[in-house]
Scaffold this active site. Structure first.
Site, PDB file in Angstrom:
ATOM      1  N   CYS A 162      -9.689  -4.616   1.402  1.00  0.00           N
ATOM      2  CA  CYS A 162      -8.360  -4.743   1.376  1.00  0.00           C
ATOM      3  C   CYS A 162      -7.766  -5.024   2.719  1.00  0.00           C
ATOM      4  O   CYS A 162      -6.629  -5.551   2.837  1.00  0.00           O
ATOM      5  CB  CYS A 162      -7.484  -3.717   0.670  1.00  0.00           C
ATOM      6  N   LYS A 217     -11.542   8.606 -11.762  1.00  0.00           N
ATOM      7  CA  LYS A 217     -11.987   7.439 -12.807  1.00  0.00           C
ATOM      8  C   LYS A 217     -12.503   6.528 -11.846  1.00  0.00           C
ATOM      9  O   LYS A 217     -11.900   5.741 -11.158  1.00  0.00           O
ATOM     10  CB  LYS A 217     -10.966   6.886 -13.425  1.00  0.00           C
ATOM     11  N   GLU A 254      -2.560   2.321  -2.663  1.00  0.00           N
ATOM     12  CA  GLU A 254      -3.156   1.558  -1.490  1.00  0.00           C
ATOM     13  C   GLU A 254      -3.730   0.180  -2.350  1.00  0.00           C
ATOM     14  O   GLU A 254      -4.669   0.219  -3.325  1.00  0.00           O
ATOM     15  CB  GLU A 254      -4.643   1.945  -1.223  1.00  0.00           C
TER      16      GLU A 254
HETATM   17  P1  NDP Z   1      -7.923  -3.412 -10.779  1.00  0.00           P
HETATM   18  O1  NDP Z   1      -6.519  -3.193  -9.994  1.00  0.00           O
HETATM   19  O2  NDP Z   1      -7.869  -3.973 -12.154  1.00  0.00           O
HETATM   20  O3  NDP Z   1      -8.793  -2.035 -10.624  1.00  0.00           O
HETATM   21  C1  NDP Z   1      -8.827  -1.038 -10.085  1.00  0.00           C
HETATM   22  C2  NDP Z   1      -8.954   0.413 -10.710  1.00  0.00           C
HETATM   23  O4  NDP Z   1      -8.034   0.258 -11.654  1.00  0.00           O
HETATM   24  C3  NDP Z   1     -10.198   0.376 -11.361  1.00  0.00           C
HETATM   25  O5  NDP Z   1     -10.825   1.590 -11.396  1.00  0.00           O
HETATM   26  C4  NDP Z   1      -9.821   0.004 -12.866  1.00  0.00           C
HETATM   27  O6  NDP Z   1     -10.676   0.349 -13.859  1.00  0.00           O
HETATM   28  C5  NDP Z   1      -8.438   0.836 -12.812  1.00  0.00           C
HETATM   29  N1  NDP Z   1      -7.397   0.140 -13.727  1.00  0.00           N
HETATM   30  C6  NDP Z   1      -7.492  -1.095 -14.425  1.00  0.00           C
HETATM   31  N2  NDP Z   1      -6.194  -1.119 -15.357  1.00  0.00           N
HETATM   32  C7  NDP Z   1      -5.810   0.076 -15.181  1.00  0.00           C
HETATM   33  C8  NDP Z   1      -4.866   0.666 -16.098  1.00  0.00           C
HETATM   34  N3  NDP Z   1      -3.930  -0.303 -16.961  1.00  0.00           N
HETATM   35  N4  NDP Z   1      -4.236   1.807 -15.925  1.00  0.00           N
HETATM   36  C9  NDP Z   1      -4.816   2.672 -14.905  1.00  0.00           C
HETATM   37  N5  NDP Z   1      -6.021   2.111 -14.219  1.00  0.00           N
HETATM   38  C10 NDP Z   1      -6.377   0.823 -14.413  1.00  0.00           C
HETATM   39  O7  NDP Z   1      -8.709  -4.213  -9.836  1.00  0.00           O
HETATM   40  P2  NDP Z   1      -9.733  -5.332 -10.279  1.00  0.00           P
HETATM   41  O8  NDP Z   1     -10.973  -4.716 -10.149  1.00  0.00           O
HETATM   42  O9  NDP Z   1      -9.255  -6.163 -11.500  1.00  0.00           O
HETATM   43  O10 NDP Z   1      -9.913  -6.526  -9.197  1.00  0.00           O
HETATM   44  C11 NDP Z   1      -9.058  -7.519  -9.196  1.00  0.00           C
HETATM   45  C12 NDP Z   1      -8.367  -8.024  -7.742  1.00  0.00           C
HETATM   46  O11 NDP Z   1      -7.792  -6.817  -7.335  1.00  0.00           O
HETATM   47  C13 NDP Z   1      -9.537  -8.261  -6.957  1.00  0.00           C
HETATM   48  O12 NDP Z   1     -10.108  -9.369  -6.799  1.00  0.00           O
HETATM   49  C14 NDP Z   1      -8.820  -7.813  -5.405  1.00  0.00           C
HETATM   50  O13 NDP Z   1      -7.977  -9.133  -5.241  1.00  0.00           O
HETATM   51  C15 NDP Z   1      -8.029  -6.716  -5.751  1.00  0.00           C
HETATM   52  N6  NDP Z   1      -8.358  -5.466  -5.686  1.00  0.00           N
HETATM   53  C16 NDP Z   1      -7.896  -4.869  -4.447  1.00  0.00           C
HETATM   54  C17 NDP Z   1      -8.523  -3.644  -4.270  1.00  0.00           C
HETATM   55  C18 NDP Z   1      -7.930  -3.061  -2.839  1.00  0.00           C
HETATM   56  O14 NDP Z   1      -8.765  -2.026  -2.166  1.00  0.00           O
HETATM   57  N7  NDP Z   1      -6.984  -3.519  -2.363  1.00  0.00           N
HETATM   58  C19 NDP Z   1      -9.456  -3.113  -4.660  1.00  0.00           C
HETATM   59  C20 NDP Z   1      -9.760  -3.856  -5.753  1.00  0.00           C
HETATM   60  C21 NDP Z   1      -9.236  -4.957  -6.255  1.00  0.00           C
HETATM   61  P3  NDP Z   1     -11.602  -0.673 -14.599  1.00  0.00           P
HETATM   62  O15 NDP Z   1     -12.225  -1.265 -13.276  1.00  0.00           O
HETATM   63  O16 NDP Z   1     -12.815   0.293 -14.995  1.00  0.00           O
HETATM   64  O17 NDP Z   1     -11.072  -1.405 -15.381  1.00  0.00           O
END
Ligand code: NDP
Length: 462
Positions: free
Chosen positions: A269, A160, A235
């Site tokens: 990250c 996904k 991660e």
């Molecule tokens: P999320 O953790 O919400 O998203 C990461 C992935 O998880 C996306 O594919 C998202 O789908 C999916 N996801 C969201 N909710 C669920 C759920 N309940 N069950 C399973 N999968 C789910 O990150 P955000 O995009 O909201 O970013 C917010 C903050 O998170 C950023 O500002 C940053 O601080 C942190 N972040 C850290 C990352 C890293 O590499 N460590 C990467 C991304 C974010 P979808 O987006 O389609 O909802």
């Protein structure tokens, strides 16, 4: 309501122009279940593919990605606002990760363990269906760190992408089929986390989740996976320290510090978003840092000259502003670089000097081009400050003293450290976090362990 009326689409937006790039249909729960069922069926034959043939298919997949580097890079520039230079590196990383794990099927060794009364063998069996959940910050590399070793170990994959950034993942799925991977062995399912992601967590046929994203959703994934004792690799976030000692090559430390945090507009990250500088060189370091920050070329991601592009979305820019302009307590901005005005989710590279280590900009993951700088007194002070964080993903240590470099490397609670550089992710070596930065390790020679179950077989010889 007819089925066609219920279909949901997501408009993909170019973060540099705010123009619509594409419209992508999102999977609902039913379509997700159907894809998982196909993945289970495809797995029956895939796990039986001879190791040499599986290796050859993965090498062909790597070659297909190599031929499409420019196309994939151009897609990522438009979808994620990554600079063209970065996007080419990212597509090349997918190729390299595939080529690296193409070596695995023929080397997936078990062990023969001496026991009385017979022969004891271990096998490394595939798990079944692996669900990979990818964030928007590095859509291509992060996807491949999950799917390449998973496929090499004989699993099938449902992936996904983040809702915001599905385009390169969809193209990679096409390239897999063009390279000869059997249908449904690697499927990409665009959709919402709350729909597709949740089905991955709930569906009993998905035996393993690889999740990269926020710590809060990662913790949710872990809680939900516990119901089925589903395996997880997580991660998550980071707040990594760039620690600069007085004996370091100060010019180099200052010149490179912006690239250790502002790469991908800080949406990384591993971003070294806290700079700790020994007090005796603190003022001098800031003097050197200012022109380095001003020199970061922020501009259209299509330009070969650009070193930093826009943020991914308006929402993310608001989030970043919440740590600086819109912070509850005023935050002292020391200096800033530049950013284009007009359309696009631009935010300039920004250096802040917090009043204390209690400020949110020092403690929380900003995920934007903002770096906070604080002084420290001595080595033990530096260790205490660096480790005073719920995260432990990455970090850098700048010193010319080899003994200190080793002592600091052992003392800082972090999964990936670099000395006199800002390197974090190399596909040959393990990558992952301490504390709330994650669970398990990706990449490197041991990643296969995270995608196989060890089976022990005793054969009586009496
Ligand atoms: P999320 O953790 O919400 O998203 C990461 C992935 O998880 C996306 O594919 C998202 O789908 C999916 N996801 C969201 N909710 C669920 C759920 N309940 N069950 C399973 N999968 C789910 O990150 P955000 O995009 O909201 O970013 C917010 C903050 O998170 C950023 O500002 C940053 O601080 C942190 N972040 C850290 C990352 C890293 O590499 N460590 C990467 C991304 C974010 P979808 O987006 O389609 O909802």
């Amino acid at each position: 309501m007819s089925a066609s009326l219920a279909r949901v689409f997501h408009d993909v937006v170019d973060p540099a122009t705010e123009e619509k790039v594409a419209s992508v249909e999102l999977h609902d729960a039913q379509a997700t279940d159907a894809a998982i069922d196909r993945s289970v069926r495809a797995g029956v034959a895939w796990r039986e593919v001879a190791p040499g043939d599986r290796a050859r298919l993965l090498r062909r997949f790597a070659e297909a990605v190599d031929s499409a580097v420019e196309e994939l890079a151009a897609l990522e520039v438009r979808n994620a606002g990554h600079t063209i230079g970065n996007a080419r590196w990212e597509a090349g990383n997918v190729r390299d990760v595939l080529a690296y794990y193409a070596g695995a099927p023929e080397r997936l060794f078990g062990r023969q363990i001496p026991v009385p009364g017979g022969v004891n063998l271990t096998f490394r069996e595939p798990m079944g269906v692996v669900g990979v959940i990818v964030p928007w910050n590095f859509p291509m590399p992060i996807a491949s760190w999950g799917f390449a070793p998973a496929l090499a170990a004989g699993n099938t994959v449902v992936l996904k992408p983040a809702e915001l950034t599905p385009l390169t993942a969809l193209r990679l799925a096409d390239l897999a089929v063009e390279a000869g991977l059997p249908p449904d062995v690697f499927q990409v399912l665009p959709g919402r986390g709350s729909v597709v992601g949740e089905r991955f967590l709930d569906h009993p046929a998905v035996r393993k989740i690889v999740f990269t994203g926020s710590t809060s959703v990662g913790a949710h994934v872990m809680r939900r996976a516990a119901d089925q004792v589903k395996r997880v690799t997580l991660e998550l976030g980071g707040k990594s320290a760039n620690i600069v000692f007085a004996d370091a090559d100060l010019e180099r430390a200052a010149a490179t510090a912006p690239y250790g945090v502002f790469d991908n507009a800080g949406q990384d990250c591993c971003a070294r978003s806290r700079i700790l500088v020994q007090r005796s060189v603190y003022d001098r370091f800031l003097e050197l840092l200012e022109p380095a920050v001003a020199g970061v070329r922020v501009g259209p991601p299509t330009s070969e000259e650009s070193e930093m592009g826009p943020l991914i979305s308006g929402t993310q820019r608001e989030r970043v502003r919440g740590f600086v302009e819109d912070a509850a307590e005023p935050v002292h901005v020391a200096f800033r670089g530049t950013a284009p005005s007009g359309p696009g989710f631009w935010y300039p590279p920004t250096v802040v000097l917090p009043a204390s280590a209690d400020e949110p900009v020092w403690r929380e993951e900003v995920f934007g081009p903002v770096v906070a700088v604080l002084p420290f007194e001595n080595e033990s002070d530096a260790v205490t400050m660096a480790n005073d964080s719920e995260y432990g993903l990455s970090g850098s240590i700048w010193t010319r003293d080899v003994g200190r470099a080793l002592r600091m490397s052992r003392a800082v609670e972090s999964g990936n450290l670099s000395v006199n550089s800002h390197s974090s992710v190399r596909y040959w070596t393990p990558f992952g976090g301490f504390k709330r930065s994650g669970l398990g390790r990706e990449l490197g020679p041991d990643a296969l362990d995270a995608f196989t179950e060890v089976k022990n077989v005793f054969i009586a010889s009496d």
